[in-house]
Design an enzyme around this catalytic site. Structure first.
Site, short mmCIF file in Angstrom:
data_model
loop_
_atom_site.label_atom_id
_atom_site.label_comp_id
_atom_site.label_asym_id
_atom_site.label_seq_id
_atom_site.Cartn_x
_atom_site.Cartn_y
_atom_site.Cartn_z
N CYS A 2 0.01 -0.22 2.70
CA CYS A 2 -0.15 0.73 3.39
C CYS A 2 0.20 0.41 5.01
O CYS A 2 1.27 0.25 5.36
CB CYS A 2 -1.57 1.16 3.15
N HIS A 48 -1.78 2.89 -1.87
CA HIS A 48 -2.53 2.11 -2.12
C HIS A 48 -2.91 2.03 -3.82
O HIS A 48 -3.87 2.40 -4.43
CB HIS A 48 -4.03 2.67 -1.63
N GLU A 63 -3.87 -0.71 -5.55
CA GLU A 63 -5.10 -1.14 -5.96
C GLU A 63 -6.50 -0.54 -5.97
O GLU A 63 -7.40 -0.90 -6.46
CB GLU A 63 -5.46 -2.53 -4.79
#
Length: 308
Positions: A142, A235, A237
């Protein structure tokens, strides 16, 4: 894959309850193998959430990973206790003589600020330059991807008309690169940002190869130097409720925010969000660890060799 953490790291108990194999220092000392040394520069405000998300994402290969968390010394965290940082984190000054197989640099809530005005920008640039000679492969997530595009290639970010927020479909652009091995042609991934690095500028940079892109969200995944540098603009994750928590946080603050795109069933925030990106996320982190860390790092860190 066992993840090695400190015995009393709060994320350890949560991961064990999810049936993820987590190993503490005592057991790791009795293993006759050389684990991968991965450094995580965590710039996110609530560091415990990001710790859990990244440890979960790194837990899906047979490789053993020894994780070290690092924070920027030049920034005072407002959302994570000094006790937690002192106990579980190192600073760059403490580890700059060491070498690492891999490094992850997280996003940060500073995207509306020009890079040079971020209070830890000078330190970030120093860490980026240090990684050139001390880290086998670095994964930028990011804001860190935008920072990397700017620092390494001089490509600046630009502000979006409104926050890019939700789950967007991305199309694989180059199947011959191992990082996207096993990906579907089109795959979903979370995005949450107010700025972007223009896609045309990334495509025009001869050092960068675009691996996945979206008509709505722009470039998602790019690679440089045969995987020494990897950039992820979203993102992967994030867990099921990350976007939900951001949405209600902004609502509570009275900030302009739209319902996350393609996230809630029927766009109804009262419904449980759909978890659509976990398999892609696992694939991405597994491919990074295998093809760009494990396969490329020397067995003896700092030996200057390539591959195992």
């Amino acid at each position: 894959m066992p993840i090695k953490t400190q015995r009393d790291l709060p994320a350890k108990e949560i991961l064990e309850n999810e049936n993820i194999f987590v190993m503490d220092e005592f057991r790791a000392m009795h293993q006759d193998i050389r684990p991968l040394e991965v450094l995580i520069l965590n710039n996110m405000p609530v560091k415990q959430d990001t710790e859990l998300q990244l440890l979960r994402a790194l837990s899906n290969t047979p490789l053993q990973v020894d994780v070290t968390f690092m924070n920027a010394r030049s920034h005072l965290s407002q959302n994570t206790s000094a006790n937690h940082l002192n106990k579980f984190y190192v600073t760059w000054d403490e580890i700059r003589e060491r070498n690492y197989d891999g490094m992850i640099v997280t996003g940060a809530p500073v995207e509306d600020i020009p890079f040079e005005e971020v209070d830890y920008w000078e330190e970030i640039c120093g860490i980026f330059d240090w990684a050139e000679t001390h880290v086998t492969s670095t994964l930028h997530i990011c804001w860190a991807s935008q920072a990397g595009f700017y620092h390494y290639y001089g490509i600046d970010k630009k502000k979006l008309p409104r926050k890019l927020f939700g789950i967007y479909d991305h199309r694989v652009q180059n199947r011959k690169i191992p990082l996207v091995r096993g990906f579907d042609d089109i795959f979903p991934a979370p995005q949450s940002r107010h700025t972007e690095t223009p896609a045309e500028a990334i495509h025009a940079c001869k050092e960068l190869t675009v691996l996945a892109e979206s008509p709505e969200a722009g470039v998602y995944l790019a690679i440089a130097e045969e995987g020494k540098k990897i950039f992820v603009t979203g993102h992967p994750e994030y867990d099921r409720y990350s976007l939900n928590n951001e949405y209600f946080r902004d609502l509570d603050k009275g900030l302009p925010i739209q319902i996350p795109y393609h996230y809630y069933p029927g766009d109804n925030p009262k419904e449980k969000p759909l978890l659509q990106w976990r398999s892609h996320s696992n694939n991405l982190y597994s491919n990074w660890l295998n093809y760009y860390v494990y396969q490329m790092t020397p067995y003896e860190l700092g030996s200057g060799g390539k591959g195992r």
